[in-house]
Design an enzyme around this catalytic site. Structure first.
Site, PDB file in Angstrom:
ATOM      1  CE  LYS A   1       1.208  58.691  46.183  1.00  0.00           C
ATOM      2  NZ  LYS A   1       1.096  57.437  46.936  1.00  0.00           N
TER       3      LYS A   1
ATOM      4  CD  GLU B   1      10.171  55.928  33.303  1.00  0.00           C
ATOM      5  OE1 GLU B   1       9.855  56.780  34.176  1.00  0.00           O
ATOM      6  OE2 GLU B   1      10.914  54.973  33.550  1.00  0.00           O
TER       7      GLU B   1
ATOM      8  N   GLY C   1       0.347  53.977  44.152  1.00  0.00           N
ATOM      9  CA  GLY C   1       0.205  53.957  42.694  1.00  0.00           C
ATOM     10  C   GLY C   1      -0.464  52.682  42.199  1.00  0.00           C
ATOM     11  NE  ARG C   2       2.538  48.188  45.617  1.00  0.00           N
ATOM     12  CZ  ARG C   2       3.407  49.066  46.082  1.00  0.00           C
ATOM     13  NH1 ARG C   2       3.863  50.020  45.292  1.00  0.00           N
ATOM     14  NH2 ARG C   2       3.819  49.023  47.341  1.00  0.00           N
TER      15      ARG C   2
ATOM     16  CD  GLU D   1       5.915  49.292  42.420  1.00  0.00           C
ATOM     17  OE1 GLU D   1       6.690  49.463  41.468  1.00  0.00           O
ATOM     18  OE2 GLU D   1       4.888  49.972  42.575  1.00  0.00           O
TER      19      GLU D   1
ATOM     20  CG  HIS E   1      -0.802  26.224  22.183  1.00  0.00           C
ATOM     21  ND1 HIS E   1      -0.773  25.026  21.507  1.00  0.00           N
ATOM     22  CD2 HIS E   1      -2.090  26.396  22.610  1.00  0.00           C
ATOM     23  CE1 HIS E   1      -2.002  24.510  21.490  1.00  0.00           C
ATOM     24  NE2 HIS E   1      -2.812  25.314  22.159  1.00  0.00           N
TER      25      HIS E   1
ATOM     26  CE  LYS F   1      11.170  55.100  39.800  1.00  0.00           C
ATOM     27  NZ  LYS F   1      10.091  55.728  40.559  1.00  0.00           N
TER      28      LYS F   1
HETATM   29  O1  F6P Z   1       8.543  53.096  39.950  1.00  0.00           O
HETATM   30  C1  F6P Z   1       7.527  52.656  40.742  1.00  0.00           C
HETATM   31  C2  F6P Z   1       6.383  53.616  40.831  1.00  0.00           C
HETATM   32  O2  F6P Z   1       6.580  54.509  41.858  1.00  0.00           O
HETATM   33  C3  F6P Z   1       5.053  52.874  40.989  1.00  0.00           C
HETATM   34  O3  F6P Z   1       4.804  52.514  42.283  1.00  0.00           O
HETATM   35  C4  F6P Z   1       4.085  53.852  40.436  1.00  0.00           C
HETATM   36  O4  F6P Z   1       2.865  53.268  40.144  1.00  0.00           O
HETATM   37  C5  F6P Z   1       4.854  54.320  39.228  1.00  0.00           C
HETATM   38  O5  F6P Z   1       6.203  54.362  39.643  1.00  0.00           O
HETATM   39  C6  F6P Z   1       4.440  55.647  38.679  1.00  0.00           C
HETATM   40  O6  F6P Z   1       4.582  56.664  39.624  1.00  0.00           O
HETATM   41  P1  F6P Z   1       3.851  58.039  39.434  1.00  0.00           P
HETATM   42  O7  F6P Z   1       2.389  57.783  39.460  1.00  0.00           O
HETATM   43  O8  F6P Z   1       4.322  58.900  40.562  1.00  0.00           O
HETATM   44  O9  F6P Z   1       4.278  58.592  38.108  1.00  0.00           O
END
Ligand code: F6P
Length: 548
Positions: free
Chosen positions: A206, A212, A267-268, A353, A384, A511
């Site tokens: 987003k 990452e 995002g979620r 979250e 298990h 972060k």
């Molecule tokens: O670190 C949390 C977060 O902002 C989530 O809410 C989101 O889904 C994820 O990082 C990835 O964010 P983006 O889609 O901006 O890369």
């Protein structure tokens, strides 16, 4: 708004909960031969059995009055109509609009979002059709065979969970690979098995600012550039799904291959948007539409059903009941269907979250417990692994057991699976007392001392509640319904607790500090100004990396 814990409804629930010191679940079933039909609800493919819970007519009514006192119904309307439910970020949360087929315009701040959504769906359908049918060609004219989806958090968990639920890897065309972590091992292992001529990289972010995703995206781009002929370029091998179009353009992704992801989709909650591209590409856009249709069906139910027969509302209230009145601190999600093995992880992010907060949306510190720890895994494996804790551990954990009625493999196996699904909720409820254990032990020769030890070790307290969700089939529609059910449950809980479920400010701190630590690694005296633990760890790390 007063805090919910200051209302008479909350106080009444405290009184109600005391009744259960003298009552147990087995007695509730004995007193009411129709308990199953009185405490279960069916919506299309989903049967929700909440009879194995510490609920009576009067406690359930008190919970419903609590919900009513928060003006829940109007708040549900506010969510769907695009009101600013995310106050800290001053925006609506309109993931539900992504799955509606409503032709009516949805005007927010002068923009018809419906048009934008339909346009994005059309764009996505075209891309998926080309990919699915092998008509999307790479730089050297070869059809795309592999799609690498790079994204993290909500930009990863939803799509992988749904794709896993709906298909075996062999049924996917193109094949799909997910890369989320910044640990280079994951990307490298993925790329090593792929042919760059036939690989498409999808960057789902987003913000298009997530470290990452950008680090992995850059490595993947370099891999393409190194492998493909310079004159043909790599444009056909890159797609972005983002709300930050400029950053994607700067990354080198052609404008027509940038799919919209709007600021008003969390995002979620984004699997319903083009973040779901791997699902749609691999299984066909039609399947993705069925998934949206399922969610829209749950939306309609959530929006229109009275609170006392509203599945997400009941689930949410049962959760609050245990967290705030019985001291539960976690909640387990236990799918008795291997295809749903990633579901607990997806819900863990969505729930924790959203509601892992201890301040109200008005900025008040909350004196009561809110979002629980969500955990779980494929339930047969979990039997298990951690069911010991569920049966005898302290603290205890309320659970959701989820099974699918229709077998996809030999019926004999499926009967065993289903038997376990029913047996475990019964075992949690029944437990095993010392007389029962003693009777069993009487059949064996054991010393008195050993007998005493065995009795105390084998007693299971029982009286542990659970919800059972029985799905008829695991179709795309059912999976859409199931995911939307949990989204709405989380929304209702957040609302009753007075939380803003749509921001996630807590994740930022780590972060920021990670950036500071990264800078420290290049410093003349790395980590010296930090606490002695962080300094010690950095020193050991550098000592090792220098050696290697
Ligand atoms: O670190 C949390 C977060 O902002 C989530 O809410 C989101 O889904 C994820 O990082 C990835 O964010 P983006 O889609 O901006 O890369």
């Amino acid at each position: 708004m007063p805090l919910i814990s200051d209302t008479p409804h909350w106080q009444q629930l405290k009184i109600e909960s005391q009744q259960f010191e003298k009552r147990n679940l087995q007695q509730l079933f004995k007193c009411d031969p129709h308990r199953f039909s009185n405490y279960s609800l069916e919506l299309d493919n989903i049967l929700f059995d909440y009879s194995k819970n510490h609920l009576t007519e009067s406690s359930l009514s008190a919970l419903l009055r609590l919900a009513d006192a928060t003006d829940l119904e109007n708040h549900i309307d506010a969510l769907f109509s695009g009101a600013t439910v995310n106050a800290s970020e001053n925006r609506p949360a309109l993931h539900t609009a992504l799955r509606q087929n409503d032709p009516q315009p949805l005007i927010i701040e002068g923009v018809n979002l419906r048009e934008e959504i339909l346009h994005a769906r059309q764009q996505m359908a075209t891309i998926c059709e080309k990919l699915h049918t092998g008509n999307w060609l790479g730089a050297t004219g070869e059809p795309i065979k592999d799609l690498v989806h790079i994204g993290i958090g909500g930009s990863h968990l939803g799509p992988e969970c749904v794709l896993t639920a709906l298909s075996h890897p062999k049924e996917r065309k193109p094949r799909v690979h997910f890369v989320s972590t910044v640990d280079g091992e994951q990307l490298q292992q993925t790329l090593n098995q792929l042919d760059p001529n036939r690989t498409l990289i999808v960057l789902a972010s987003k913000s298009f600012g997530t470290q990452e995703t950008l680090v992995n995206g850059t490595h993947a781009k370099n891999w393409l550039q190194r492998s493909l002929p310079a004159e043909s370029g790599i444009a056909n091998h890159l797609i972005a799904v983002t709300a930050n179009k400029q950053a994607a353009l700067d990354f080198g992704i052609p404008e027509e291959q940038i799919l919209s992801f709007w600021s008003w989709v969390g995002g979620r909650y984004s699997v319903w948007s083009a973040v779901g591209l791997p699902i749609a590409a691999a299984l066909g856009y039609g399947t993705f539409e069925q998934f949206l249709t399922g969610a829209a069906r749950m939306d309609q139910h959530f929006r229109t059903a009275p609170l006392d027969s509203n599945m997400p509302v009941l689930m949410a209230l049962i959760g609050i009941w245990y967290i705030d009145f019985f001291g539960a601190r976690s909640h387990a999600i236990l799918p008795y269907d291997w295809r749903l093995r990633l579901f607990p992880e997806a819900i863990q992010q969505c729930d924790m979250e959203s509601n892992g907060k201890s301040v109200s949306s008005d900025g008040l510190s909350l004196p009561y417990a809110t979002g629980p720890v969500i955990w779980g895994k494929s339930a047969i494996d979990a039997q298990h692994a951690f069911y010991q804790h569920l049966h005898q551990g302290n603290p205890w954990t309320p659970c959701d057991l989820i099974a699918c009625a229709q077998p996809v493999f030999p019926e004999h196996n499926h009967d065993i699976l289903f038997a376990n699904f029913v047996a475990q909720s019964r075992a949690l409820m029944l437990g095993r007392n010392s007389e029962q254990v003693a009777r069993d032990l009487a059949k064996h020769t054991v010393s008195d001392a050993q007998r005493r030890l065995l009795i105390s070790a084998k007693v299971c307290p029982g009286n542990r509640p659970s919800n059972s969700l029985l799905l008829s089939t695991l179709s795309a529609e059912t999976v859409g319904m199931l995911l939307a059910l949990y989204e709405h449950k989380i929304f209702v809980q957040g609302h009753i607790w007075g939380i803003n479920s749509f921001d996630q400010m807590g994740v930022e701190l780590g972060k920021e500090i990670a950036h500071e630590v990264s800078a420290q690694l290049k410093h003349a005296e790395p980590g010296k100004q930090l606490d002695s633990s962080s300094h010690g760890l950095i020193s050991k790390y550098l000592e090792n990396t220098r050696k290697s």
